[in-house]
Scaffold this motif. Structure first.
Motif, PDB file in Angstrom:
ATOM      1  N   ALA A 265      -8.806 -21.182  11.836  1.00  0.00           N
ATOM      2  CA  ALA A 265      -7.854 -21.935  11.019  1.00  0.00           C
ATOM      3  C   ALA A 265      -7.461 -23.433  11.710  1.00  0.00           C
ATOM      4  O   ALA A 265      -7.129 -22.743  12.947  1.00  0.00           O
ATOM      5  CB  ALA A 265      -7.132 -21.734   9.893  1.00  0.00           C
TER       6      ALA A 265
ATOM      7  N   GLY B 136      -5.615 -27.221  13.142  1.00  0.00           N
ATOM      8  CA  GLY B 136      -4.803 -27.301  12.994  1.00  0.00           C
ATOM      9  C   GLY B 136      -4.393 -28.843  13.600  1.00  0.00           C
ATOM     10  O   GLY B 136      -4.890 -28.777  14.664  1.00  0.00           O
TER      11      GLY B 136
ATOM     12  N   THR C  68     -12.343 -25.219   8.718  1.00  0.00           N
ATOM     13  CA  THR C  68     -11.071 -24.731   7.846  1.00  0.00           C
ATOM     14  C   THR C  68     -11.390 -24.178   6.114  1.00  0.00           C
ATOM     15  O   THR C  68     -10.637 -23.429   5.307  1.00  0.00           O
ATOM     16  CB  THR C  68      -9.851 -25.267   8.341  1.00  0.00           C
ATOM     17  OG1 THR C  68      -9.178 -25.281   8.936  1.00  0.00           O
ATOM     18  CG2 THR C  68      -8.600 -24.548   7.504  1.00  0.00           C
TER      19      THR C  68
ATOM     20  N   ALA D 290       1.890 -22.198   2.068  1.00  0.00           N
ATOM     21  CA  ALA D 290       0.997 -23.275   2.773  1.00  0.00           C
ATOM     22  C   ALA D 290       0.739 -24.166   1.526  1.00  0.00           C
ATOM     23  O   ALA D 290       0.755 -25.473   1.520  1.00  0.00           O
ATOM     24  CB  ALA D 290       0.283 -23.039   3.758  1.00  0.00           C
TER      25      ALA D 290
ATOM     26  N   GLY E 224       2.667 -27.064   3.259  1.00  0.00           N
ATOM     27  CA  GLY E 224       2.258 -26.829   4.594  1.00  0.00           C
ATOM     28  C   GLY E 224       3.408 -27.526   5.528  1.00  0.00           C
ATOM     29  O   GLY E 224       4.069 -27.987   5.015  1.00  0.00           O
ATOM     30  N   GLN E 225       3.172 -26.910   6.130  1.00  0.00           N
ATOM     31  CA  GLN E 225       4.445 -26.940   7.052  1.00  0.00           C
ATOM     32  C   GLN E 225       3.402 -28.117   8.374  1.00  0.00           C
ATOM     33  O   GLN E 225       2.369 -28.440   8.470  1.00  0.00           O
ATOM     34  CB  GLN E 225       4.684 -26.236   8.107  1.00  0.00           C
ATOM     35  CG  GLN E 225       5.402 -25.196   7.753  1.00  0.00           C
ATOM     36  CD  GLN E 225       5.587 -24.025   9.109  1.00  0.00           C
ATOM     37  OE1 GLN E 225       4.894 -23.397   9.814  1.00  0.00           O
ATOM     38  NE2 GLN E 225       6.901 -24.087   9.254  1.00  0.00           N
TER      39      GLN E 225
ATOM     40  N   GLN F 196      -0.828 -27.997   9.703  1.00  0.00           N
ATOM     41  CA  GLN F 196      -1.501 -27.471   9.154  1.00  0.00           C
ATOM     42  C   GLN F 196      -2.224 -28.226   7.745  1.00  0.00           C
ATOM     43  O   GLN F 196      -2.543 -27.317   6.986  1.00  0.00           O
ATOM     44  CB  GLN F 196       0.129 -26.199   8.261  1.00  0.00           C
ATOM     45  CG  GLN F 196       0.107 -24.465   7.963  1.00  0.00           C
ATOM     46  CD  GLN F 196       0.426 -24.573   7.379  1.00  0.00           C
ATOM     47  OE1 GLN F 196       1.273 -24.273   6.390  1.00  0.00           O
ATOM     48  NE2 GLN F 196       0.641 -23.039   8.087  1.00  0.00           N
TER      49      GLN F 196
ATOM     50  N   TYR G  27      -5.374 -26.436   6.546  1.00  0.00           N
ATOM     51  CA  TYR G  27      -5.127 -25.128   5.803  1.00  0.00           C
ATOM     52  C   TYR G  27      -4.175 -25.453   4.942  1.00  0.00           C
ATOM     53  O   TYR G  27      -4.091 -24.248   3.404  1.00  0.00           O
ATOM     54  CB  TYR G  27      -4.127 -23.940   7.061  1.00  0.00           C
ATOM     55  CG  TYR G  27      -3.673 -22.855   6.410  1.00  0.00           C
ATOM     56  CD1 TYR G  27      -4.962 -21.398   6.457  1.00  0.00           C
ATOM     57  CD2 TYR G  27      -3.098 -22.087   6.130  1.00  0.00           C
ATOM     58  CE1 TYR G  27      -4.784 -20.330   5.860  1.00  0.00           C
ATOM     59  CE2 TYR G  27      -2.147 -21.198   5.186  1.00  0.00           C
ATOM     60  CZ  TYR G  27      -3.447 -19.543   5.385  1.00  0.00           C
ATOM     61  OH  TYR G  27      -3.168 -19.076   4.934  1.00  0.00           O
ATOM     62  N   ALA G  28      -3.618 -26.477   4.913  1.00  0.00           N
ATOM     63  CA  ALA G  28      -2.390 -26.290   3.390  1.00  0.00           C
ATOM     64  C   ALA G  28      -3.113 -26.796   2.184  1.00  0.00           C
ATOM     65  O   ALA G  28      -3.443 -26.127   1.113  1.00  0.00           O
ATOM     66  CB  ALA G  28      -1.672 -26.958   3.546  1.00  0.00           C
TER      67      ALA G  28
ATOM     68  N   LYS H  84       9.403 -27.877  10.466  1.00  0.00           N
ATOM     69  CA  LYS H  84       8.036 -26.862  11.482  1.00  0.00           C
ATOM     70  C   LYS H  84       8.989 -25.350  11.189  1.00  0.00           C
ATOM     71  O   LYS H  84       9.406 -25.141  10.852  1.00  0.00           O
ATOM     72  CB  LYS H  84       8.562 -27.111  13.068  1.00  0.00           C
ATOM     73  CG  LYS H  84       8.291 -29.127  12.747  1.00  0.00           C
ATOM     74  CD  LYS H  84       9.580 -29.573  13.847  1.00  0.00           C
ATOM     75  CE  LYS H  84       9.219 -30.933  14.770  1.00  0.00           C
ATOM     76  NZ  LYS H  84       9.594 -31.529  15.347  1.00  0.00           N
TER      77      LYS H  84
END
Length: 197
Positions: free
Chosen positions: A31, A33, A52, A92, A96-97, A100, A103-104, A197
């Protein structure tokens, strides 16, 4: 999971043992980021985003479509059910952070496919349910597992630890056994909500 040939080979192997009625997809992969715009002003890498999405969304779609076609060929049982597909997203996909986004986005796509796939497959008697895990400590983390437990464990409201792969398996089994669960997303996260975060 991204290869039609390898997924069909796995389905054929399963079919050689018994008619395929259950698909549980828990695969992972790389993934990418980073922030959408980096500190140096450069935009997030498009190729990393695409890769991703390929591993975490397109591959889930690929497994689901091929498994569904195989399950649809089986004879209906009981009330007309043929089987169930259990996909894996992530919390996520909801929160999601920072850093990210790819991925989110992929996991959000898996969440978004759940109800539509359940509706699409209802005439065939195939259920679709998605598990959205939080932080699950799996053997894939290797030596980093203890560090991750120390970081994430205290952040989980209760129980104050990362989830276990056996808990994921227990939930998947419950979904498989409960014919009335369909088109649903179930969070498995100890009430954890990812902070920014």
């Amino acid at each position: 999971a991204t290869s039609e040939e390898s997924v069909n080979a796995a389905i054929a192997e399963a079919d050689s043992l018994a008619p395929l009625r259950i698909s549980v997809d828990t695969h992972g992969g790389p993934a990418s980021g980073g922030r959408l715009v980096g500190r140096d002003g450069s935009p997030l890498d498009l190729d990393g985003f695409k890769k991703t999405i390929e591993f975490y969304l397109t591959a889930v779609f690929n497994v689901m479509r091929l498994a569904a076609a195989a399950i649809a060929r089986t004879d209906p049982l009981g009330e007309g059910g043929r089987g169930v597909i259990v996909n894996t997203a992530s919390i996520a996909g909801y929160e999601g952070q920072i850093g990210q986004l790819p991925y989110a986005a992929a996991k959000g796509g898996v969440l978004g496919m759940t109800l539509v796939a359940a509706r699409d497959l209802s005439p065939l008697g195939i259920r679709v349910v998605t598990i959205a895990p939080g932080t699950i400590n799996t053997p894939a983390y290797g030596k980093a597992a203890d560090q991750l437990e120390q970081h994430w464990g205290p952040q989980v409201p209760f129980p104050k630890r990362m989830g276990r792969s056996t808990e994921y398996a227990q939930l998947a089994q419950s979904i498989i056994e409960n014919d009335y669960l369909n088109g649903e997303i179930i969070r498995l996260d100890g009430a954890l909500r990812f902070p920014p975060k």
